[in-house]
Design an enzyme around this catalytic site. Sequence first.
Site, PDB file in Angstrom:
ATOM      1  N   PHE A  15       0.810  -1.232   0.000  1.00  0.00           N
ATOM      2  CA  PHE A  15       0.000   0.000   0.000  1.00  0.00           C
ATOM      3  C   PHE A  15       0.842   1.282   0.000  1.00  0.00           C
ATOM      4  O   PHE A  15       0.320   2.374   0.227  1.00  0.00           O
ATOM      5  CB  PHE A  15      -0.983   0.033   1.196  1.00  0.00           C
ATOM      6  CG  PHE A  15      -1.815  -1.215   1.335  1.00  0.00           C
ATOM      7  CD1 PHE A  15      -2.885  -1.440   0.492  1.00  0.00           C
ATOM      8  CD2 PHE A  15      -1.515  -2.169   2.301  1.00  0.00           C
ATOM      9  CE1 PHE A  15      -3.664  -2.597   0.607  1.00  0.00           C
ATOM     10  CE2 PHE A  15      -2.279  -3.327   2.433  1.00  0.00           C
ATOM     11  CZ  PHE A  15      -3.360  -3.540   1.583  1.00  0.00           C
ATOM     12  N   GLU A  91       6.034  -6.613  -8.679  1.00  0.00           N
ATOM     13  CA  GLU A  91       6.086  -7.778  -7.780  1.00  0.00           C
ATOM     14  C   GLU A  91       7.352  -8.589  -8.049  1.00  0.00           C
ATOM     15  O   GLU A  91       7.304  -9.826  -8.110  1.00  0.00           O
ATOM     16  CB  GLU A  91       4.850  -8.672  -7.979  1.00  0.00           C
ATOM     17  CG  GLU A  91       3.525  -7.956  -7.880  1.00  0.00           C
ATOM     18  CD  GLU A  91       3.142  -7.558  -6.457  1.00  0.00           C
ATOM     19  OE1 GLU A  91       3.963  -7.720  -5.529  1.00  0.00           O
ATOM     20  OE2 GLU A  91       2.024  -7.051  -6.301  1.00  0.00           O
TER      21      GLU A  91
END
Length: 192
Positions: A15, A91
């Site tokens: 986040f 990622e």
Amino acid sequence: MHPGGILEVITGPMFAGKTTELIKRVERQIFAKKKAALFKPSIDNRYSENEVVAHNGLRYEAFVIPTNVDGVRKMAEITRKEGYEVIGVDEVQFFPDEIVGMLEELADSGVYVIASGLNLDFKGDPFPVTKELLVRADNIIYLTAVCTVCGKPATRTQRLINGKPAPRDSPVIMVGGRESYEARCREHHIVP
Ligand code: ADP
Ligand code: TMP
Ligand code: MG
């Protein structure tokens, strides 16, 4: 401006805005008329199969790559064959160790490489691939989120299972979003 062959790493907890920053940087290069592409691991199917998607809904089309050595080879092959001048990998922590050397070779050969990923897992231990990329990076963008308990800058990610802190023996890889994870500061990060 295109900075030439460099390795840039965007990191921080969940986040923190890593994916948003990655999309922003790649998009700017496209506006600068550079040939650019995004890659993401096939195991991250949270919001979309063929797009990189941020927690705020921002999305961008991406090549979906399996998280094995063949996937790493394929990423290099696509980049070279298509002549991409800029590549972004989201990622990055989910890819095998071989991605480190591959991305560094691409940067050495003149590609502007932007790798985005988690520095730490839910226990607060480093993800080896991100750690290795960070020490080799030409430029690091370190982002923080907001602690869901106190509102201070969050540098850790809390994993929650049925609303409770996940134990230390919980598996390292568990794809998820707001239902299983919260951004936390050091004080409010709990690993039973
Ligand atoms: P990351 O890839 O680092 O997980 P994203 O770019 O996908 O981050 O998402 C960032 C967005 O997450 C923010 O713009 C905000 O809308 C949202 N968000 C949700 N929870 C938080 C939080 N605790 N702190 C900061 N942003 C949050
Ligand atoms: P994000 O950084 O873009 O929010 O995504 C992180 C992804 O990593 C998300 O799918 C959850 C996953 N994850 C793990 O697999 N293990 C972990 O320890 C943590 C913190 C996240
Ligand atoms: Mg992300």
